[in-house]
Write an enzyme that holds these catalytic residues in place. Structure first.
Site, PDB file in Angstrom:
ATOM      1  N   CYS A   1       0.761  -1.218   0.055  1.00 27.47           N
ATOM      2  CA  CYS A   1       0.059  -0.039  -0.172  1.00 27.47           C
ATOM      3  C   CYS A   1       0.802   1.476  -0.015  1.00 27.47           C
ATOM      4  O   CYS A   1       0.951   1.971  -0.973  1.00 27.47           O
ATOM      5  CB  CYS A   1      -0.882  -0.047   1.442  1.00 27.47           C
ATOM      6  SG  CYS A   1      -1.719  -1.410   1.286  1.00 27.47           S
TER       7      CYS A   1
ATOM      8  N   HIS B   1      -2.160   6.759   4.566  1.00 26.71           N
ATOM      9  CA  HIS B   1      -1.106   5.664   4.576  1.00 26.71           C
ATOM     10  C   HIS B   1       0.221   6.304   4.298  1.00 26.71           C
ATOM     11  O   HIS B   1       1.078   5.561   3.819  1.00 26.71           O
ATOM     12  CB  HIS B   1      -1.443   4.527   3.763  1.00 26.71           C
ATOM     13  CG  HIS B   1      -0.843   3.199   4.336  1.00 26.71           C
ATOM     14  ND1 HIS B   1      -0.785   1.968   3.889  1.00 26.71           N
ATOM     15  CD2 HIS B   1      -0.317   3.264   5.711  1.00 26.71           C
ATOM     16  CE1 HIS B   1      -0.310   1.390   4.754  1.00 26.71           C
ATOM     17  NE2 HIS B   1       0.052   1.693   5.819  1.00 26.71           N
TER      18      HIS B   1
HETATM   19 CA    CA Z   1      -3.163  -1.869  -0.859  1.00 23.96          CA
END
Ligand code: CA
Length: 568
Positions: free
Chosen positions: A81, A141
């Site tokens: 990610c 993130h």
């Molecule tokens: Ca991901």
């Protein structure tokens, strides 16, 4: 050039920028396209209708391909990610700035250097400097600490969460990862995917009269697997319960994208909005069935440098400028999003650093041929390179070569038959890799060594000198006068009483019946030193009594051989 200087330059030199592949755009806001980038999370490569999915309808995502261009050889820069998003947001291989891993949860995630380095310039920085209104909705993130917050990375607005995943039904108030509006935690009541859709359409509506940039980063269908109620019974034809839930989550994403597209139509913005859809990395896939996603015919999934980890659904629509219903088959990469946006908006890219992506428009309009000579992946003990249809994957020294044109599933290793190609690709990789820097942070913080408090610790010199190349195990039997709440900690030290080094410790809950517990360690680093054993009881109340069999059993066995490196 310093960041502030760069931003100033962008703001003053906007009108002088010209474009290749499309007409220069003036300062007239009506002619500057709105920009929307939609990111899916851990979606399987073949879980979208236009990429071959049969059991989960995705009509709205498919409509982007129908109204625009679908890429069949599109990649992200990492099979995970955060590093993938770092590439998308900067147009640069994230290894150039040491962003190899996810910023973990606290304590790792709260260290000030763990996040997209603030020396990097994001899509939002670039567009904000060109006068765009910028908003981020969904998963971030790219760092938990305040200097990494979206509002400090070029975004005017933020609604979402900062960490890598989130419950769809619990707002997480009081946790380190709440849903936030700006920097304020909010008690979100809607199913999270629907909340993000609501916020995205609201952003578009509120800013319809000005050029805007919306980053809509759904965290679905990333785990936890939680279906919205209205789709819970919609996929009974799917037998695998995980995939059934996954399908319901994906349906909510598709419905949400449908609402975004409808909003653009209703506001008559669709023609002049450049909209990308991309997934951040492959699903876990068939080989690692954590989430019910499917990557077939691709090999591997999330975490892998085989195609299933890094080749993703990617499409773009811009009805007023790009002809519709086409596929583009040459390799492209998520790094191309920023340079494309820059070219079509007139927002200037930073000139003091290498941008690895390219403006895709001239390639889509046939004015240029090959977007990328080579594409690279590196990290986690492995690397990969694609050049033309050749792809080399090196996992801990285990080299495989594939011809993707003939073998999209990467099932036939051709490295023995084409040593010249292997050599050429390895050399190209080495040249690229020399430009990259070491990781700015590691995957995890080392576990703190057990504390060596002598308080209440009973210590005994075993009289044994530690032998080399063996595994020691010490067993004792103990119980407590109460059935729960009592604990015992076992310690092994080496050295001498009063001057000793901890080897290891182990903590156990005790019950009211006598049970055997043990502690083990490999002798290698401690050979030749005296073995000292210790233990400490922890009681729920002062009248708790402990019982321990005085027979402390010390044994050693020949150390188990580790895996044969040549067999990996
Ligand atoms: Ca991901």
């Amino acid at each position: 050039m310093k960041r502030r200087e760069f931003l100033k330059t962008v703001a003053t030199s906007f009108a002088a920028v010209t474009f290749s592949g499309c007409e220069p755009l003036g300062r007239d806001n009506k002619k500057r396209p709105n920009i929307i980038v939609i990111i899916g999370d851990d979606m399987g490569y073949s879980d979208i209708g236009c990429y071959g999915c049969k059991d989960i309808p995705t009509p709205n995502i498919d409509s982007i391909a129908r109204k625009g261009v679908r890429f069949t050889n599109a990649y992200v820069t990492a099979p995970g990610c955060s590093p993938s998003r770092a590439g998308i947001m900067t147009g640069r291989y994230q290894q150039r700035f040491g962003h190899y891993y996810n910023p973990g949860p606290p304590p790792l995630g709260l260290q000030g250097h763990v996040g997209l380095p603030i020396t990097e310039i994001t899509i939002a920085d670039v567009l904000k400097s060109a006068g765009y209104t910028t908003g981020a909705v969904g998963k971030w993130h790219l760092g938990l600490t305040p200097h990494f917050h979206p509002l400090n990375r070029g975004f005017d607005e933020f609604y979402g969460f900062l960490h890598g995943k989130h419950s769809y039904t619990d707002p997480g108030l009081g946790s380190f990862n709440p849903i936030m509006r700006g920097t304020t935690p909010v008690d979100e009541k809607e199913y999270l995917t629907d909340a993000f859709t609501r916020e995205a359409t609201s952003f578009i509506k509120r800013h319809r009269t000005q050029p805007f940039f919306l980053l809509l980063a759904y965290n679905a269908p990333h785990t936890p697997l939680q279906a919205p109620k209205r789709f819970q019974n919609s996929f009974e034809h799917i037998k695998n319960p995980k995939r059934r839930t996954y399908a319901a989550m994906l349906a909510a994403v598709d419905e949400g994208i449908g609402k975004v597209l409808t909003m653009l139509q209703e506001l008559e913005l669709q023609q002049d909005t450049l909209l990308f859809f991309i997934n951040d990395n492959g699903g876990w896939g068939e080989d690692n069935p954590r989430d019910g996603s499917l990557n077939k015919p691709l090999r591997g999934g999330k975490g892998s440098f085989f195609e299933g980890g890094i080749r993703v659904p990617f499409m773009v629509q811009w009805p007023s400028r790009l002809s519709s219903g086409r596929t583009f088959d040459l390799p492209v990469i998520s790094l191309d999003i920023l340079p494309t946006i820059s070219a079509v908006t007139g927002a200037k890219l930073p000139s003091d650093r290498i941008i690895d992506g390219v403006n895709l428009i001239p390639f889509l309009s046939g004015k240029k041929d090959l977007p990328h000579q080579s594409l690279f992946w590196f990290g986690w003990g492995k690397y990969a390179i694609r050049e033309g249809n050749w792809k080399l994957v090196n996992t801990d020294g285990n080299i495989k070569l594939f011809d993707l044109a003939a073998d999209i599933a990467e099932s036939h290793d051709l490295s023995a038959e084409h040593p010249d190609v292997v050599k050429h690709l390895a050399k190209a990789y080495e040249a690229w890799n020399k430009q990259m820097i070491d990781p700015v942070w590691s995957r995890s913080v080392p576990k703190p060594k057990p504390k060596e408090s002598n308080k209440n610790v009973v210590e005994s010199d075993t009289g044994l000198d530690i032998q080399s190349d063996v595994t020691y195990t010490i067993k004792v039997k103990a119980k407590s006068s109460v059935g729960s709440g009592s604990r015992i900690t076992l310690y092994c030290w080496c050295g001498f009483s009063g001057k000793k080094d901890i080897i290891t410790s182990a903590d156990y809950a005790l019950t009211s019946s006598m049970e055997e517990i043990s502690i083990s360690f490999d002798s290698d680093s401690y050979a030749g030193r005296r073995l000292i054993f210790g233990y400490k009881f922890t009681a729920p109340s002062s009248d708790t009594k402990f019982y321990m069999n005085e027979n402390i059993n010390v044994t050693h066995t020949k150390k188990q051989p580790g895996p044969d490196p040549s067999a990996r």
